[in-house]
Scaffold this motif. Structure first.
Motif, PDB file in Angstrom:
ATOM      1  N   ARG A 261      21.674   8.891  13.189  1.00 26.73           N
ATOM      2  CA  ARG A 261      20.926   8.760  11.939  1.00 26.73           C
ATOM      3  C   ARG A 261      19.841   7.705  12.054  1.00 26.73           C
ATOM      4  O   ARG A 261      18.693   7.920  11.675  1.00 26.73           O
ATOM      5  CB  ARG A 261      21.903   8.352  10.836  1.00 26.73           C
ATOM      6  CG  ARG A 261      21.895   9.244   9.623  1.00 26.73           C
ATOM      7  CD  ARG A 261      22.873   8.718   8.596  1.00 26.73           C
ATOM      8  NE  ARG A 261      22.191   8.179   7.429  1.00 26.73           N
ATOM      9  CZ  ARG A 261      21.615   8.923   6.491  1.00 26.73           C
ATOM     10  NH1 ARG A 261      21.620  10.222   6.580  1.00 26.73           N
ATOM     11  NH2 ARG A 261      21.002   8.358   5.471  1.00 26.73           N
ATOM     12  N   THR A 262      20.242   6.550  12.588  1.00 28.18           N
ATOM     13  CA  THR A 262      19.270   5.468  12.705  1.00 28.18           C
ATOM     14  C   THR A 262      18.194   5.802  13.739  1.00 28.18           C
ATOM     15  O   THR A 262      17.049   5.409  13.578  1.00 28.18           O
ATOM     16  CB  THR A 262      19.988   4.135  13.020  1.00 28.18           C
ATOM     17  OG1 THR A 262      20.967   3.905  12.007  1.00 28.18           O
ATOM     18  CG2 THR A 262      19.024   2.977  13.048  1.00 28.18           C
ATOM     19  N   ALA A 263      18.558   6.550  14.764  1.00 31.86           N
ATOM     20  CA  ALA A 263      17.533   6.997  15.719  1.00 31.86           C
ATOM     21  C   ALA A 263      16.493   7.826  14.969  1.00 31.86           C
ATOM     22  O   ALA A 263      15.283   7.703  15.212  1.00 31.86           O
ATOM     23  CB  ALA A 263      18.164   7.792  16.851  1.00 31.86           C
ATOM     24  N   GLY A 264      16.947   8.655  14.036  1.00 31.24           N
ATOM     25  CA  GLY A 264      16.019   9.449  13.231  1.00 31.24           C
ATOM     26  C   GLY A 264      15.119   8.564  12.381  1.00 31.24           C
ATOM     27  O   GLY A 264      13.926   8.826  12.213  1.00 31.24           O
ATOM     28  N   LEU A 265      15.675   7.478  11.909  1.00 29.00           N
ATOM     29  CA  LEU A 265      14.928   6.533  11.089  1.00 29.00           C
ATOM     30  C   LEU A 265      13.819   5.847  11.887  1.00 29.00           C
ATOM     31  O   LEU A 265      12.851   5.339  11.336  1.00 29.00           O
ATOM     32  CB  LEU A 265      15.915   5.484  10.544  1.00 29.00           C
ATOM     33  CG  LEU A 265      15.477   4.599   9.402  1.00 29.00           C
ATOM     34  CD1 LEU A 265      15.062   5.422   8.207  1.00 29.00           C
ATOM     35  CD2 LEU A 265      16.606   3.657   9.025  1.00 29.00           C
ATOM     36  N   MET A 266      13.970   5.822  13.215  1.00 23.59           N
ATOM     37  CA  MET A 266      12.974   5.186  14.076  1.00 23.59           C
ATOM     38  C   MET A 266      11.786   6.117  14.353  1.00 23.59           C
ATOM     39  O   MET A 266      10.899   5.781  15.116  1.00 23.59           O
ATOM     40  CB  MET A 266      13.602   4.803  15.422  1.00 23.59           C
ATOM     41  CG  MET A 266      14.715   3.789  15.343  1.00 23.59           C
ATOM     42  SD  MET A 266      14.133   2.210  14.741  1.00 23.59           S
ATOM     43  CE  MET A 266      14.793   2.210  13.101  1.00 23.59           C
ATOM     44  N   GLY A 267      11.813   7.299  13.784  1.00 18.86           N
ATOM     45  CA  GLY A 267      10.713   8.222  14.035  1.00 18.86           C
ATOM     46  C   GLY A 267      11.003   9.216  15.142  1.00 18.86           C
ATOM     47  O   GLY A 267      10.104   9.872  15.648  1.00 18.86           O
ATOM     48  N   VAL A 268      12.273   9.327  15.522  1.00 16.67           N
ATOM     49  CA  VAL A 268      12.648  10.320  16.524  1.00 16.67           C
ATOM     50  C   VAL A 268      12.938  11.633  15.804  1.00 16.67           C
ATOM     51  O   VAL A 268      13.675  11.660  14.823  1.00 16.67           O
ATOM     52  CB  VAL A 268      13.927   9.885  17.287  1.00 16.67           C
ATOM     53  CG1 VAL A 268      14.351  10.957  18.281  1.00 16.67           C
ATOM     54  CG2 VAL A 268      13.696   8.559  17.981  1.00 16.67           C
ATOM     55  N   ASN A 269      12.347  12.720  16.288  1.00 15.82           N
ATOM     56  CA  ASN A 269      12.660  14.037  15.763  1.00 15.82           C
ATOM     57  C   ASN A 269      14.044  14.419  16.286  1.00 15.82           C
ATOM     58  O   ASN A 269      14.214  14.788  17.440  1.00 15.82           O
ATOM     59  CB  ASN A 269      11.601  15.028  16.229  1.00 15.82           C
ATOM     60  CG  ASN A 269      11.875  16.432  15.735  1.00 15.82           C
ATOM     61  OD1 ASN A 269      12.973  16.733  15.262  1.00 15.82           O
ATOM     62  ND2 ASN A 269      10.881  17.279  15.851  1.00 15.82           N
TER      63      ASN A 269
ATOM     64  N   ALA B 282      15.733   7.028  23.639  1.00 16.73           N
ATOM     65  CA  ALA B 282      16.088   7.589  22.326  1.00 16.73           C
ATOM     66  C   ALA B 282      17.465   8.253  22.377  1.00 16.73           C
ATOM     67  O   ALA B 282      18.246   8.157  21.425  1.00 16.73           O
ATOM     68  CB  ALA B 282      15.021   8.590  21.882  1.00 16.73           C
TER      69      ALA B 282
END
Ligand SMILES: Nc1ncnc2c1ncn2[C@@H]1O[C@H](COP(=O)(O)OP(=O)(O)OP(=O)(O)O)[C@@H](O)[C@H]1O
Ligand SMILES: [Mg+2]
Lengths: 293, 251
Positions: free
Chosen positions: A179-187, A170
């Motif tokens: 931003r896209t990492a956040g979209l993957m469900g990463v807090n 992650a």
């Protein structure tokens, strides 16, 4: 010949300590795109945690070391929560983060000036400095070998963490696109805390070795400017770059000290920086700007 | 209209602004379990804003978003955990990571629990080309392959609702056809789909129902067949080719 080998070992040892500091710098930069100038403060916090545990608690080096690394890790997380997160939540302009980090560096430094005073303190002799013969070719100190070895262990552990774990993946994804990492469900806030913990933790390892090498004082963190230079030479945001840049810098410093003059060390360091910026502004392993969207 | 089924995804009076610019002014829509619903609209209509607001990527100023009746969190990592995922506009694959690592990122919210092997197999059955390129860096994939990866990645969280923001963007017609065929298959396997598209014809041909978004407001909705046949829609969104295609059906 003996001097050469000796200075190479010393250079690698110093460079590996820079590397511990530079990778933290680079890691934070890769995620939040700003140079965290409070990073030197994390190193100092680690140094004083270690010093305090040894002197006041009478702890052994292993306990004191562990407390220092964890303490500096949490201090880094706290710094981010107090000083950077409120800014991150309001604006995307990373210049404000940079300025806040300069402020936090001064705050941390002054907290130590007030609490423990500005004088230089030597750590108890917890890390052996006895001379060691290197395969009969040269003599160096056990301290240099131990600091080199520790850096290799911690950098190796970081590499394993980043390449083998879910959060490591992650972090690599977030370094490319938070931003896209956040979209993957990463807090994302938790991820940033983890990154700061790791940065503080590794800075403290460097802090302990630097305290033994140069003694401990509130402005010791200023030495991170060297690690910063190393990170820039290697390419900001690139971890292999940070390590290579640090080793180059450590070697350059020690070879200069051994064969030219100790006073020329900093001149060589900053000349290397200027040359890098002139020839390849993104550093040896830097991402070209267009690659980062 | 008397026996109201509960929608799987419901957006009610959603408002979003960027500073002084209002991007969505009270948008509502419903997606029922098993449906494919499309939202069509031209540049700047607010389609991506709608998707991002559902995901919690932009702040919802007013209104609510519900999944099976319960409110969707405003933090995007919770939204994904609750069962909604997005294949974003412009694909946004992680270029320096491999295809496999990208797919693993999609499975992130599932934590260490369970193996992702089954889901990988599922995604590879849908998009065999991804399997051939499993170790390749995502940045080196073609546009079509990147779109497949973005969809596959969104599926790895096992969503109840899959959101798609312009999956046809910048792709050749033949690739678009391929991808839309796979979307149909994905839907047949129980994934409810909400799709926003500028490519109105493709979207309406695929979906059961459609909404028309115009400068931040829903101006029309209905079964996709009806929208396809609607003269206003034809003029505004289906272009010359579309008009011809539909006129031949009409008498
Ligand atoms: N980050 C932002 N800051 C300010 N305004 C924005 C931002 N993002 C979108 N907007 C504005 O909000 C409106 C809706 O944009 P949005 O991206 O949702 O449209 P869209 O329907 O997805 O368009 P497209 O088909 O071009 O993707 C536009 O007027 C756009 O200029
Ligand atoms: Mg859009």
């Amino acid at each position: 010949m003996a001097t050469l080998i000796q200075q190479i070992i010393n250079g690698l040892s110093l460079g590996s300590v820079y590397a511990l500091i530079a990778v933290g710098y680079s890691l934070v930069y890769s995620i939040l795109l700003f140079s965290n100038f409070a990073h030197g403060g994390f190193l100092v916090i680690g140094g004083y945690f270690c010093y305090g545990s040894l002197r006041l608690l009478g702890a052994g080096i292993w306990t004191a070391g562990a407390l220092a690394l964890i303490g500096a890790g949490f201090a880094a997380v706290l710094t981010e929560r107090l000083a950077y997160r409120p800014i991150r939540e309001r604006t995307n302009v990373t210049l404000y983060l940079l300025i806040a980090s300069m402020g936090m560096n001064i705050v941390i430094e002054n907290i130590f000036v007030i609490i423990v005073g500005g004088r230089f303190r030597a750590l108890p002799p917890v890390i052996p400095t006895t001379p060691v013969s290197v395969m009969g070719l040269a003599t160096t100190s056990a301290f240099d070998l131990i600091s080199l070895l520790s850096a290799v262990v911690f950098l190796g552990a970081l590499q394993l963490f980043l390449s083998k774990t879910r959060w490591g993946l992650a972090i690599r994804a977030a370094a490319y696109d938070l931003r896209t990492a956040g979209l993957m469900g990463v807090n994302v806030n938790l991820l940033i805390s983890i990154v700061f913990f790791v940065a503080g933790f590794l800075a403290a390892v460097g802090g302990i070795f630097l305290s033994v090498r140069y003694t401990l004082y509130p402005q010791l963190g200023a030495i991170t400017i060297k690690a910063f230079v190393a990170a820039v030479i290697g390419g900001l945001g690139s971890l292999p770059g940070a390590v290579i840049g640090s080793l180059i810098l450590g070697l350059a410093e020690m070879l200069t000290a051994g064969f030219i003059s100790s006073q020329m060390r900093d001149l060589v360091v900053f000349s290397l920086l200027v040359i890098t910026l002139l020839v390849k502004p993104t550093g040896l392993f830097g991402k070209s700007v267009s690659e980062k969207v | 209209m008397t026996t109201e089924r509960e929608p799987l995804l419901e957006v009610k009076d959603l408002r979003v602004s960027y500073g002084a610019i209002r991007a969505l002014s009270g948008v509502s829509l419903k997606v029922y379990e098993g449906e494919i619903v499309s939202v069509i609209g031209s540049n700047g209509a607010g389609k991506s804003t709608l998707m991002n607001a559902i995901m919690g990527m932009v702040r919802r100023e007013a209104g609510e978003v519900r999944l099976s009746g319960s409110l969707l969190d405003s933090r995007s990592y919770r939204v994904v955990q609750q069962g909604v995922s997005l294949s974003p506009e412009g694909r946004k694959v992680f270029a320096p990571l491999t295809v496999l690592e990208n797919l693993r990122m999609g499975a992130f919210p599932r934590g260490g629990q369970g193996s992702i092997g089954e889901d990988l197999e599922w995604v590879f059955t849908l998009f065999p080309r991804l399997k051939e390129r499993i170790g390749q860096y995502a940045g080196t994939l073609s546009g079509g392959e990147q779109q497949m990866l973005a969809i596959g990645r969104a599926l790895m969280s096992r969503p109840r609702v899959l959101l798609l923001d312009e999956p046809s963007l910048g792709l050749a017609p033949i690739i678009i056809k391929d991808i839309f065929k796979e979307l149909r298959l994905i839907n047949n396997e129980g994934v409810t789909i909400l799709l926003v598209e500028q490519n109105a014809r493709q979207a309406l041909l695929l979906s059961d129902r459609g909404y028309v978004l115009q400068t931040g407001e829903m101006v029309m909705d209905g079964p996709s067949q009806e929208l396809l046949a609607n003269p206003e829609i034809k003029a505004a969104y289906l272009g010359a080719g579309g008009e011809k295609a539909i006129r031949s059906v009409k008498h």
